[in-house]
Write an enzyme that holds these catalytic residues in place. Structure first.
Site, PDB file in Angstrom:
ATOM      1  N   LYS A 200     -33.624  19.774  -8.806  1.00 58.53           N
ATOM      2  CA  LYS A 200     -33.937  21.207  -8.635  1.00 58.53           C
ATOM      3  C   LYS A 200     -35.243  21.371  -7.877  1.00 58.53           C
ATOM      4  O   LYS A 200     -35.340  22.174  -6.959  1.00 58.53           O
ATOM      5  CB  LYS A 200     -34.072  21.934  -9.984  1.00 58.53           C
ATOM      6  CG  LYS A 200     -32.830  22.166 -10.784  1.00 58.53           C
ATOM      7  CD  LYS A 200     -31.853  23.148 -10.181  1.00 58.53           C
ATOM      8  CE  LYS A 200     -30.905  22.427  -9.296  1.00 58.53           C
ATOM      9  NZ  LYS A 200     -29.606  22.111  -9.643  1.00 58.53           N
TER      10      LYS A 200
ATOM     11  N   ARG B  87     -22.585  29.624   1.854  1.00 63.39           N
ATOM     12  CA  ARG B  87     -21.891  28.442   2.373  1.00 63.39           C
ATOM     13  C   ARG B  87     -22.575  27.833   3.590  1.00 63.39           C
ATOM     14  O   ARG B  87     -22.254  26.714   4.000  1.00 63.39           O
ATOM     15  CB  ARG B  87     -20.453  28.806   2.764  1.00 63.39           C
ATOM     16  CG  ARG B  87     -19.610  29.298   1.619  1.00 63.39           C
ATOM     17  CD  ARG B  87     -18.230  29.666   2.119  1.00 63.39           C
ATOM     18  NE  ARG B  87     -17.544  28.507   2.625  1.00 63.39           N
ATOM     19  CZ  ARG B  87     -16.802  27.701   1.897  1.00 63.39           C
ATOM     20  NH1 ARG B  87     -16.659  27.921   0.611  1.00 63.39           N
ATOM     21  NH2 ARG B  87     -16.199  26.665   2.432  1.00 63.39           N
TER      22      ARG B  87
ATOM     23  N   CYS C  23     -19.954  26.335   5.784  1.00 63.68           N
ATOM     24  CA  CYS C  23     -19.450  27.228   6.821  1.00 63.68           C
ATOM     25  C   CYS C  23     -18.552  28.270   6.183  1.00 63.68           C
ATOM     26  O   CYS C  23     -17.673  27.935   5.386  1.00 63.68           O
ATOM     27  CB  CYS C  23     -18.662  26.519   7.916  1.00 63.68           C
ATOM     28  SG  CYS C  23     -19.715  25.666   9.073  1.00 63.68           S
TER      29      CYS C  23
ATOM     30  N   HIS D 266     -41.668  -1.190 -14.469  1.00 63.52           N
ATOM     31  CA  HIS D 266     -40.978  -2.080 -13.530  1.00 63.52           C
ATOM     32  C   HIS D 266     -41.151  -1.624 -12.084  1.00 63.52           C
ATOM     33  O   HIS D 266     -40.385  -2.018 -11.211  1.00 63.52           O
ATOM     34  CB  HIS D 266     -39.495  -2.186 -13.894  1.00 63.52           C
ATOM     35  CG  HIS D 266     -39.281  -2.762 -15.256  1.00 63.52           C
ATOM     36  ND1 HIS D 266     -39.445  -4.095 -15.529  1.00 63.52           N
ATOM     37  CD2 HIS D 266     -38.982  -2.163 -16.429  1.00 63.52           C
ATOM     38  CE1 HIS D 266     -39.239  -4.306 -16.821  1.00 63.52           C
ATOM     39  NE2 HIS D 266     -38.957  -3.146 -17.389  1.00 63.52           N
TER      40      HIS D 266
ATOM     41  N   ASN E  82     -14.107  25.680   9.910  1.00 61.02           N
ATOM     42  CA  ASN E  82     -14.872  25.054   8.835  1.00 61.02           C
ATOM     43  C   ASN E  82     -14.281  23.659   8.637  1.00 61.02           C
ATOM     44  O   ASN E  82     -13.074  23.530   8.439  1.00 61.02           O
ATOM     45  CB  ASN E  82     -14.741  25.898   7.559  1.00 61.02           C
ATOM     46  CG  ASN E  82     -15.249  25.195   6.307  1.00 61.02           C
ATOM     47  OD1 ASN E  82     -14.768  25.463   5.224  1.00 61.02           O
ATOM     48  ND2 ASN E  82     -16.204  24.299   6.435  1.00 61.02           N
ATOM     49  N   GLY E  83     -15.146  22.636   8.738  1.00 61.53           N
ATOM     50  CA  GLY E  83     -14.657  21.278   8.540  1.00 61.53           C
ATOM     51  C   GLY E  83     -15.189  20.358   9.624  1.00 61.53           C
ATOM     52  O   GLY E  83     -16.153  20.687  10.317  1.00 61.53           O
TER      53      GLY E  83
ATOM     54  N   LYS F 260     -24.018  25.655  -0.167  1.00 66.25           N
ATOM     55  CA  LYS F 260     -23.240  25.454  -1.382  1.00 66.25           C
ATOM     56  C   LYS F 260     -21.805  25.099  -1.002  1.00 66.25           C
ATOM     57  O   LYS F 260     -21.402  25.323   0.131  1.00 66.25           O
ATOM     58  CB  LYS F 260     -23.251  26.765  -2.165  1.00 66.25           C
ATOM     59  CG  LYS F 260     -23.220  26.559  -3.647  1.00 66.25           C
ATOM     60  CD  LYS F 260     -23.527  27.809  -4.391  1.00 66.25           C
ATOM     61  CE  LYS F 260     -23.367  27.578  -5.861  1.00 66.25           C
ATOM     62  NZ  LYS F 260     -24.421  26.737  -6.410  1.00 66.25           N
TER      63      LYS F 260
ATOM     64  N   TRP G 209     -22.973  25.995   8.871  1.00 64.26           N
ATOM     65  CA  TRP G 209     -23.804  24.904   8.356  1.00 64.26           C
ATOM     66  C   TRP G 209     -23.452  23.724   9.256  1.00 64.26           C
ATOM     67  O   TRP G 209     -22.381  23.133   9.139  1.00 64.26           O
ATOM     68  CB  TRP G 209     -23.477  24.622   6.895  1.00 64.26           C
ATOM     69  CG  TRP G 209     -24.363  23.573   6.301  1.00 64.26           C
ATOM     70  CD1 TRP G 209     -25.599  23.761   5.767  1.00 64.26           C
ATOM     71  CD2 TRP G 209     -24.080  22.170   6.159  1.00 64.26           C
ATOM     72  NE1 TRP G 209     -26.110  22.572   5.331  1.00 64.26           N
ATOM     73  CE2 TRP G 209     -25.210  21.578   5.555  1.00 64.26           C
ATOM     74  CE3 TRP G 209     -23.002  21.364   6.506  1.00 64.26           C
ATOM     75  CZ2 TRP G 209     -25.272  20.218   5.274  1.00 64.26           C
ATOM     76  CZ3 TRP G 209     -23.067  20.002   6.228  1.00 64.26           C
ATOM     77  CH2 TRP G 209     -24.207  19.451   5.614  1.00 64.26           C
TER      78      TRP G 209
ATOM     79  N   GLU H  71     -34.836  20.360  -4.169  1.00 69.44           N
ATOM     80  CA  GLU H  71     -33.943  21.257  -3.430  1.00 69.44           C
ATOM     81  C   GLU H  71     -34.643  22.537  -2.987  1.00 69.44           C
ATOM     82  O   GLU H  71     -34.462  22.980  -1.860  1.00 69.44           O
ATOM     83  CB  GLU H  71     -32.781  21.708  -4.337  1.00 69.44           C
ATOM     84  CG  GLU H  71     -31.612  20.782  -4.411  1.00 69.44           C
ATOM     85  CD  GLU H  71     -30.539  21.331  -5.343  1.00 69.44           C
ATOM     86  OE1 GLU H  71     -29.391  21.411  -4.926  1.00 69.44           O
ATOM     87  OE2 GLU H  71     -30.847  21.690  -6.502  1.00 69.44           O
TER      88      GLU H  71
ATOM     89  N   GLU I 168     -31.825  15.891 -13.061  1.00 69.53           N
ATOM     90  CA  GLU I 168     -31.477  17.254 -12.649  1.00 69.53           C
ATOM     91  C   GLU I 168     -32.755  18.069 -12.373  1.00 69.53           C
ATOM     92  O   GLU I 168     -32.817  18.851 -11.416  1.00 69.53           O
ATOM     93  CB  GLU I 168     -30.604  17.898 -13.733  1.00 69.53           C
ATOM     94  CG  GLU I 168     -30.178  19.320 -13.493  1.00 69.53           C
ATOM     95  CD  GLU I 168     -29.377  19.560 -12.210  1.00 69.53           C
ATOM     96  OE1 GLU I 168     -28.945  18.587 -11.563  1.00 69.53           O
ATOM     97  OE2 GLU I 168     -29.223  20.731 -11.857  1.00 69.53           O
TER      98      GLU I 168
HETATM   99  N1  HGA Z   1     -18.147  20.950  12.361  1.00 72.14           N
HETATM  100  C1  HGA Z   1     -18.380  22.338  12.670  1.00 72.14           C
HETATM  101  C2  HGA Z   1     -18.176  23.175  11.430  1.00 72.14           C
HETATM  102  C3  HGA Z   1     -19.207  22.841  10.402  1.00 72.14           C
HETATM  103  C4  HGA Z   1     -18.784  23.082   8.974  1.00 72.14           C
HETATM  104  O1  HGA Z   1     -17.666  23.390   8.625  1.00 72.14           O
HETATM  105  N2  HGA Z   1     -19.732  22.910   8.061  1.00 72.14           N
HETATM  106  O2  HGA Z   1     -19.420  23.009   6.718  1.00 72.14           O
HETATM  107  C5  HGA Z   1     -19.760  22.555  13.251  1.00 72.14           C
HETATM  108  O3  HGA Z   1     -20.635  21.700  13.135  1.00 72.14           O
HETATM  109  O4  HGA Z   1     -19.971  23.624  13.812  1.00 72.14           O
END
Ligand code: HGA
Length: 610
Positions: A487, A27, A2, A506, A100-101, A605, A75, A490, A483
């Site tokens: 890659k 992000r 985010c 195995h 964000n969080g 990221k 995100w 991803e 790795e």
């Molecule tokens: N929890 C909030 C913010 C998402 C966030 O910070 N993602 O890294 C949401 O889901 O909107």
């Protein structure tokens, strides 16, 4: 994860916010939104599903005017990617915020707020914050106090940008567990998740600390610490150029970053070597004394950085003679551990804000580790600030979500660490001189491998229609195989797994048939003969083999076996050299499959949430 950006200025802010979002898109990119307070105090909000470019188009079609605003690229953690869940969130046209969080106690707060009459319009955890701040505002508290009181009830992690539509002179920011910087301008101030977002408008930054709450006006910034004390945080000048996060001529950031590796390695070595020796002071002034006492090393990291740690375990044990354990941070932080005597705790993270790694560091500091060291690419990050010792990788901004140059610069940093520690644990001067010479040779060897780009692009055609791929390696090449698999999955969404080649029989051998390509990393080292036997086991079962081998390896191409020759190197630096074809292979497969290489689905990221 985010991205947050906000501005309080004398000029219109919408374009600044949108450019900030574009720069923060690495992000998170499932949805985006912007809210601007106009001259007559009316709040205008636009939110779109998908990338920032879509939001930009909508704003172009319906311009937003105003000198105070906040914006967000998401995100999702709680609630699917959808317009209703996109930020900014608003409560009753009064309070608006971006977050964000993760608010861990959101369910309990939601229940209370619903009972008190609040109407919820999203499934996000964030929405409880906007209602809580609103309640404090209507109880008569000014915005800064309302945010302080509301966040005091929140557990979890947040970076917030908050506006009260009845108070156009203030923008409030809060930081607890998620990164947030303040950009200092002339007659204007900004907030953002990182400095890159704001480089077009300022190079002067204040880095908020854990628990800080800040009140921004056009001319002032006031910050209160978590104890409620008014504090002064230094204004720092950023040396990063505004165009350092641009793609230039390259089709993707990832390709640009792969090709930047020789320079990134040279930059990371610069100032860390003197003649034939590694300068332990490069890790901090106290490092020589502390390193002399180290008897064991614990490395904790996530994702690609964890793979760097796994390679380092081989180096630290075989060259410095130090016992070393490596663990993913999300596991480490939730178990009880025995702290070895006089142990060095090493964290590795590109952003320095990786939530699990940061939490592991905090646990380690409380549980009796002698010293902590961060290997990190972002100087002002939380990990750097909270560690005793630091070695910065000088990779420059890494924008592609799949990490490339951050990984190889972490590896060279870990080689510097091995050498610096080895000095106090029996590594001879001659051995150190040899290691230094090999480290210096990495950029030119990498250039030679990058010249194989066309060959690997052709090879990629053989993977495009595959559902699965197996990667094999032995010794320190096993983490490189891991790795390579990471890659590929991803960015191309092909299911890929890595195995230490000796483990094949195995279990995984059961998967081998003509539809399962097997990629082997085969430098000319002591384990080569063993690896060759493992490859025979694959061939005998009709598997299609792709072997990356150095020139000295006696392997011949034949039906079902493709050999890609790499320059001859030395065991010590093989992991750095053999990583590059893995990156190029994943890149070209993804391009052929038409996936979004720089912003692959579901990922982001800088993983600042748990
Ligand atoms: N929890 C909030 C913010 C998402 C966030 O910070 N993602 O890294 C949401 O889901 O909107």
């Amino acid at each position: 994860m985010c991205g947050i950006v906000g501005a309080i200025a004398q000029r219109p802010v919408a374009a600044i916010l949108l450019e900030g979002l574009r720069r923060l898109e690495y992000r998170g990119y499932d949805s985006a939104g912007i809210a601007v307070l106009d001259q007559v105090g009316k709040l205008n909000r636009l939110r779109t599903l998908g990338k920032v470019a879509r939001l930009r188009d909508e704003v172009a079609a319906a311009p937003l005017s105003g000198t105070l605003g906040i914006a967000h690229t998401r995100w999702a953690t709680h609630g699917e990617p959808a317009v209703r869940n996109a930020h900014p969130h608003i409560c009753r046209d009064r309070c608006v915020l971006v977050h964000n969080g993760i608010i861990e106690n959101h369910e309990e707060l939601r229940r209370e707020q619903k009972a008190a009459g609040h109407h919820f319009t999203s499934e996000t955890d964030t929405e409880v914050v906007v209602h809580a701040v609103y309640d404090e505002l209507t109880a008569g508290y000014p915005l800064i106090e309302a945010v302080r009181r509301a966040t005091a009830r929140m557990t979890g992690a947040f970076a917030l940008g908050v506006i009260d539509t009845q108070d156009p002179e203030h923008l409030v920011a809060a930081r607890q567990g998620s990164p947030l910087v303040i950009g200092v301008g002339f007659g204007e101030h900004f907030i953002a998740s990182d400095v890159f977002a704001l480089l077009p408008v300022t190079h002067r930054f204040i880095f908020l600390e854990e628990g800080d709450i800040a009140e921004l006006t056009r001319d002032t910034v006031r910050i209160w610490s978590r104890d409620g004390e008014l504090v002064k945080r230094p204004v720092k000048e950023s040396a990063v150029a505004a165009d350092s996060a641009e793609r230039g001529e390259y089709r993707h950031f990832m390709l640009k970053e792969i090709f930047e590796q020789p320079r990134a390695i040279a930059d990371t070595l610069e100032g860390r070597l003197a003649g034939n020796r590694v300068l332990p002071e490069g890790f901090g002034n106290t490092a020589p004394d502390l390193f002399a006492q180290v008897k064991a090393v614990t490395i904790v990291a996530c994702g690609t950085s964890y793979h760097a740690g796994l390679v380092a375990r081989f180096w630290l044990e075989s060259l410095a003679g130090l016992p070393c354990t490596v663990e993913v941070a999300s596991e480490y932080r939730y178990r009880r551990h025995v702290v070895p005597e006089s142990a060095l705790f090493v964290t590795i993270s590109q952003s320095g804000e990786t939530a699990d790694t940061l939490a592991a560091l905090r646990i380690a500091k409380e549980s009796g580790y002698a010293t902590t060291l961060a290997i990190c690419n972002v100087p002002e990050s939380s990990l750097v600030r909270e560690s005793d010792l630091v070695l910065l990788t000088h990779a420059g901004p890494e924008i592609g979500v799949a990490s490339t140059k951050a990984f190889t610069t972490q590896l060279i940093a870990l080689l510097l660490l091995t050498t610096a520690l080895g000095r106090y644990h029996g590594l001879s001067e001659a051995a150190e001189a040899r290691m230094v010479a090999l480290m210096r040779s990495v950029p030119s060897k990498m250039e030679q491998v990058l010249a194989l780009d066309d060959r690997i692009a052709t090879l990629a055609e053989q993977f495009v229609d595959k559902q699965h791929t197996l990667f094999l390696g032995r010794g320190e090449q096993y983490p490189i195989a891991m790795e390579g698999a990471l890659k590929l999955k991803e960015i191309s969404y092909i299911h890929a797994e890595a195995y230490p080649a000796g483990e094949l029989k195995h279990g995984p051998l059961a998967l081998i048939d003509e539809n399962m390509p097997v990629v082997a990393v085969a430098p000319n080292n002591a384990l080569l003969e063993k690896l060759k036997s493992n490859l025979e086991e694959v061939r005998a079962r009709g598997g299609q083999l792709f072997v990356f081998a150095d020139f000295a390896v006696p392997l011949t191409e034949e039906s079902g076996v493709t050999v890609i020759r790499l320059p001859e190197t030395d065991d010590l630096i093989d992991p750095l050299i053999f990583t590059i074809p893995m990156q190029l292979l994943a890149y070209h497969v993804a391009v052929l499959k038409g996936t979004d290489v720089d912003q692959p689905r579901n990922l982001a990221k800088s993983v600042t949430v748990e």
